[in-house]
Design a protein around this motif. Structure first.
Motif, short mmCIF file in Angstrom:
data_model
loop_
_atom_site.label_atom_id
_atom_site.label_comp_id
_atom_site.label_asym_id
_atom_site.label_seq_id
_atom_site.Cartn_x
_atom_site.Cartn_y
_atom_site.Cartn_z
N ASP A 340 11.81 80.35 -8.90
CA ASP A 340 11.44 81.35 -8.04
C ASP A 340 12.94 80.81 -7.30
OD1 ASP A 340 11.09 82.06 -5.32
OD2 ASP A 340 9.00 82.28 -5.82
N TYR A 341 13.83 81.27 -6.38
CA TYR A 341 14.98 80.28 -5.91
C TYR A 341 14.89 80.30 -4.53
CZ TYR A 341 17.79 80.45 -10.06
OH TYR A 341 18.23 80.21 -11.26
N ILE A 342 13.67 81.14 -4.18
CA ILE A 342 13.28 81.18 -2.58
C ILE A 342 12.75 79.60 -2.14
CG2 ILE A 342 11.39 81.76 -0.48
CD1 ILE A 342 12.19 84.79 -1.90
N LEU A 343 11.74 79.41 -3.12
CA LEU A 343 11.51 78.14 -3.38
C LEU A 343 12.34 76.83 -3.42
CD1 LEU A 343 7.20 78.81 -5.27
CD2 LEU A 343 8.00 78.08 -3.00
N GLN A 398 17.82 90.47 -3.81
CA GLN A 398 17.76 91.26 -4.84
C GLN A 398 15.67 91.13 -4.41
OE1 GLN A 398 18.38 88.89 -8.45
NE2 GLN A 398 20.36 89.78 -8.34
N HIS A 399 15.54 90.23 -3.64
CA HIS A 399 13.59 90.09 -3.30
C HIS A 399 13.37 89.77 -1.25
CE1 HIS A 399 14.12 88.64 -7.24
NE2 HIS A 399 12.86 89.40 -7.10
N LEU A 400 14.28 90.81 -0.63
CA LEU A 400 13.91 90.57 0.68
C LEU A 400 12.37 91.07 1.22
CD1 LEU A 400 17.51 92.32 2.36
CD2 LEU A 400 16.84 89.96 2.04
N ASP A 401 11.55 92.11 0.41
CA ASP A 401 10.69 92.40 1.25
C ASP A 401 9.79 90.08 0.49
OD1 ASP A 401 10.44 94.06 2.05
OD2 ASP A 401 9.85 95.12 0.45
N LEU A 402 10.22 89.57 0.09
CA LEU A 402 9.37 88.58 -0.35
C LEU A 402 10.01 87.21 0.74
CD1 LEU A 402 8.12 86.59 -2.67
CD2 LEU A 402 9.47 86.37 -3.67
N TYR A 403 11.19 87.53 0.53
CA TYR A 403 11.78 86.38 1.47
C TYR A 403 11.85 86.69 2.90
CZ TYR A 403 15.72 83.55 3.81
OH TYR A 403 16.09 82.51 4.64
N ASN A 408 8.31 83.87 7.27
CA ASN A 408 7.42 83.88 8.60
C ASN A 408 6.11 82.80 8.54
OD1 ASN A 408 8.01 86.28 10.75
ND2 ASN A 408 7.59 87.75 8.64
N TYR A 409 5.96 82.50 6.90
CA TYR A 409 4.98 81.63 6.82
C TYR A 409 5.26 80.24 8.28
CZ TYR A 409 3.59 83.30 2.65
OH TYR A 409 3.06 84.57 1.20
N ASP A 410 4.09 79.55 8.27
CA ASP A 410 3.87 78.40 8.96
C ASP A 410 4.91 77.09 7.58
OD1 ASP A 410 2.76 75.97 9.86
OD2 ASP A 410 1.42 75.71 8.81
N TYR A 411 6.12 76.41 8.82
CA TYR A 411 6.23 75.10 7.63
C TYR A 411 5.54 74.47 6.77
CZ TYR A 411 9.71 72.48 6.33
OH TYR A 411 10.70 70.95 5.81
N ARG A 531 3.15 86.42 -4.85
CA ARG A 531 3.73 87.00 -6.28
C ARG A 531 3.06 87.86 -7.53
NH1 ARG A 531 9.19 84.19 -7.48
NH2 ARG A 531 9.18 86.43 -8.13
N MET A 532 1.97 86.38 -7.88
CA MET A 532 1.05 86.75 -9.01
C MET A 532 0.65 88.38 -9.11
SD MET A 532 1.50 84.49 -11.35
CE MET A 532 0.21 84.12 -12.39
N ARG A 533 -0.29 88.11 -7.97
CA ARG A 533 -1.42 89.48 -7.51
C ARG A 533 -1.10 90.87 -8.12
NH1 ARG A 533 -1.06 92.33 -3.34
NH2 ARG A 533 -0.06 91.65 -1.53
#
Length: 642
Positions: A340-343, A398-403, A408-411, A531-533
């Motif tokens: 997971d390259y976003i992480l 490749q995962h724009l929705d995920l990014y 928008n997550y609380d840092y 991601r998992m769900r």
């Protein structure tokens, strides 16, 4: 009278014990080291009926095996971690002092409380809720006085080094201390028993059992050569091999880098004996330029009757779980936990903040806002250090929705999300009879999914008594029973359902409830849950089969200590630079990489009780020349010409 039943090597060990000398029994694969350990324990008990013996080994399964072979009130068998904790846990004042000293030691990077420069002496006592005792658990919370496996070893070494009296207390309690699989033991542990124990008034005898060629874990001591050279440990060689056929023994001897060369056991009861003769077995070097491993399996099945459907008989050994994921069918889950390259980008931002000592309070910001704040006014290389790497950017594209969701997550919450493949894959069994180890690293989502699949497995295999004990369904009449059967069948046949679908249905049907721990996981790791769900539950079922040891696949590291009739070794380093199989054959490259590769190959080859095959993709002519020397010209076979 009893000593006459001991083997030659065991008699040598008893002489070292009589001379009050520390010893090492070095035995190659299949030599019966555990058998010798058990014999030595029995003999020491016989000679010293009132003395206590401590025996430590690497796994809980090995603890159980030794306890079953020797049941005596004076024998205390445990893992190394449990032994150390049992002997330091009562000295809480010294424990706190040691932990605080290590927290303040700049040279001990593994024990740190984030953002704390100096820990005061009263750190655990002078607070609103004082820490009354240091605790040892499966997780670490140093701020709360909770240590885990890794910290325990370092703290124990510090305490035994500092407190000579502690050494004397343990030596007085256990005059005999034996350590199995010593090569996997931390150097800190060896220091405790061979250096710190040498101080003080009391004396004890330390015995090691193992094989330097099977030291395949980076954190192990590897060998005791320096201690043997100084005479503080006396080495005894055990050269017999009771497991492998002659062809495998000959190959393994070519791979060894020490002075131990094995010989087939002349004991007619040895597994590698057939009708009074040593089994020869097959060793094959198979290769194909197209890298088609399936053709390798087909060849072995057709020509040599290998059964790849029976995981107890045949194993295919790959270097990494990643190399197995496609074959076993859990690639999506593997990528979520390992690629997971976003992480990875989140970690890049977090590391940048730390390395540049940025003290800004980001608690009210989202991950996206933090990125924009850091980018303000920066150009060139300064800006590049904040932007994603090329690999990260490709993944993001490749995962724009995920990014966008991550932005928008609380840092403050997102920055603490940690995902590792061990959370998915830890506690893999070699076969169905293998026991789960203590302290699994699986995260709670995977554990919850295991609960569901355990129930489905029990029902499908008609283990109804165990099934009814596991389900959360209360049966009071025949209607309840019929409803349960209908519900469980709907779960079993829900092939197209996602992981979230199955979790919700299992809860709705009262099969396995969504509990507080699962809800906490979803709250704390919303990104991972999202991601998992959506992943197919069918893929988790394939992962379940792999982790439960019901497939022919295993990693090469995990197979140590096991044995199978047929072993196929895939010589592919999977882009892991720690290993290089070409250099193994050509005997060149970085010495540490060569040694590491040679040892893992030795371990893999010596798992074979009857037949061994290795598969190499597109070997060079130089590799083929060495393969012919090791395996024999007639056993080096090109599959694309068969």
């Amino acid at each position: 009278m009893v000593e006459a039943r001991l083997g030659v090597e065991e008699q040598q060990i008893m002489r070292h014990i009589a001379n009050r000398e520390n010893f090492l029994l070095s035995g190659g694969a299949g030599s019966g080291k555990t058998y010798s350990l058990v014999n030595i324990i029995r003999q020491v008990i016989n000679d010293n009926p009132l003395r206590q013996i401590a025996c430590m080994t690497y796994t809980n399964a090995a603890v159980k095996e030794i306890e079953e072979r020797v049941n005596h009130e004076n024998l205390h068998v445990s893992t190394i971690h449990d032994f150390l904790w049992d002997n330091i846990k009562h000295f809480q004042k010294e424990l706190k002092t040691a932990l605080i000293e290590l927290l303040n030691d700049a040279d001990v990077a593994s024990i740190r409380i984030e953002d704390t420069l100096e820990v005061q002496d009263d750190f655990y006592d002078n607070r609103e809720e004082p820490v009354t005792e240091i605790q040892y658990k499966e997780y670490v919370r140093l701020r709360n006085g909770i240590i885990s496996h890794d910290e325990l070893i370092v703290i124990a070494e510090h305490m035994f080094r500092k407190y000579t009296k502690l050494c004397d207390i343990v030596k007085d309690r256990y005059p005999f201390i034996f350590i199995d699989e010593y090569q996997d033991t931390s150097p800190y542990v060896v220091k405790i028993f061979l250096e710190h124990f040498a101080n003080g008034r009391k004396r004890s005898i330390i015995g090691f059992f193992g094989d330097a060629m099977q030291s395949i874990y980076a954190d192990g001591i590897g060998d005791l050569k320096s201690y043997i050279d100084t005479g503080s440990v006396k080495e005894v060689l055990k050269q017999q091999n009771r497991r492998n056929p002659q062809s495998v023994i000959d190959l393994a001897n070519k791979l060894r880098t020490d002075r131990l060369q094995q010989q087939a056991s002349n004991d007619n009861t040895a597994p590698n004996m057939l009708m009074g003769n040593i089994k020869d077995g097959h060793i094959l070097f198979l290769y194909a330029n197209d890298g088609d491993i399936e053709s390798c399996r087909e060849f072995l099945s057709a020509q040599y009757n290998w059964d790849f459907n029976n995981s107890k008989v045949t194993k295919e050994l790959n270097l990494t779980h990643n190399l197995i994921a496609d074959k076993a069918g859990f690639r999506t889950l593997m990528d979520i936990y390992d690629k997971d390259y976003i992480l990875a980008y989140k970690k890049r931002i977090k590391d940048y903040i730390k390395s540049h000592s940025i003290g800004t309070d980001f608690s009210a910001n989202t991950f996206g806002q933090v990125i924009e704040i850091l980018k303000l006014g920066k150009t060139g290389q300064d800006l590049k250090a904040i932007l994603p790497t090329n690999a990260m950017q490709t993944f993001i594209d490749q995962h724009l929705d995920l990014y966008n969701m991550a932005l928008n997550y609380d840092y403050s919450t997102f920055s603490k999300v940690y995902v590792d493949k061990d959370q998915l894959l830890d506690d893999k069994k070699q076969d169905e009879e293998d026991e789960n180890k203590k302290g699994s690293k699986r995260d709670y989502l995977i554990r919850h999914l295991f609960k569901i699949q355990d129930v489905l497995y029990l029902y499908e295999n008609e283990l109804y008594h165990d099934f009814l004990k596991k389900v959360d369904y209360k049966i009071t009449n025949i209607e309840d029973k019929n409803d349960l059967l209908k519900n469980i069948n709907s779960l079993i046949h829900a092939d197209s359902n996602t992981i979230e679908d199955i979790i919700n249905k299992a809860d709705e049907y009262h099969i396995v409830f969504r509990d507080d721990k699962l809800e906490q996981f979803i709250h704390d790791k919303e990104y991972l849950w999202n991601r998992m769900r959506k992943a197919p539950f069918k893929e988790f079922q394939l992962l379940y089969e792999y982790l439960e040891g019901r497939t022919p696949f295993s990693t090469q590291h995990k197979t140590k200590g096991t044995e199978f009739n047929n072993v196929l070794v895939i010589l592919d380093n999977g882009k892991w630079n720690d290993y290089n199989f070409e250099n193994l054959f050509l005997r060149n490259g970085t010495p540490s990489v060569l040694e590491r590769t040679q040892k893992i190959f030795y371990v893999c080859c010596t798992r074979a009780k009857e037949n061994l095959a290795v598969f190499y993709h597109a070997p060079s002519n130089q590799v083929l020349d060495v393969a012919r020397q090791w395996f024999g010209t007639e056993n080096v076979i090109p599959l694309d010409r068969v």
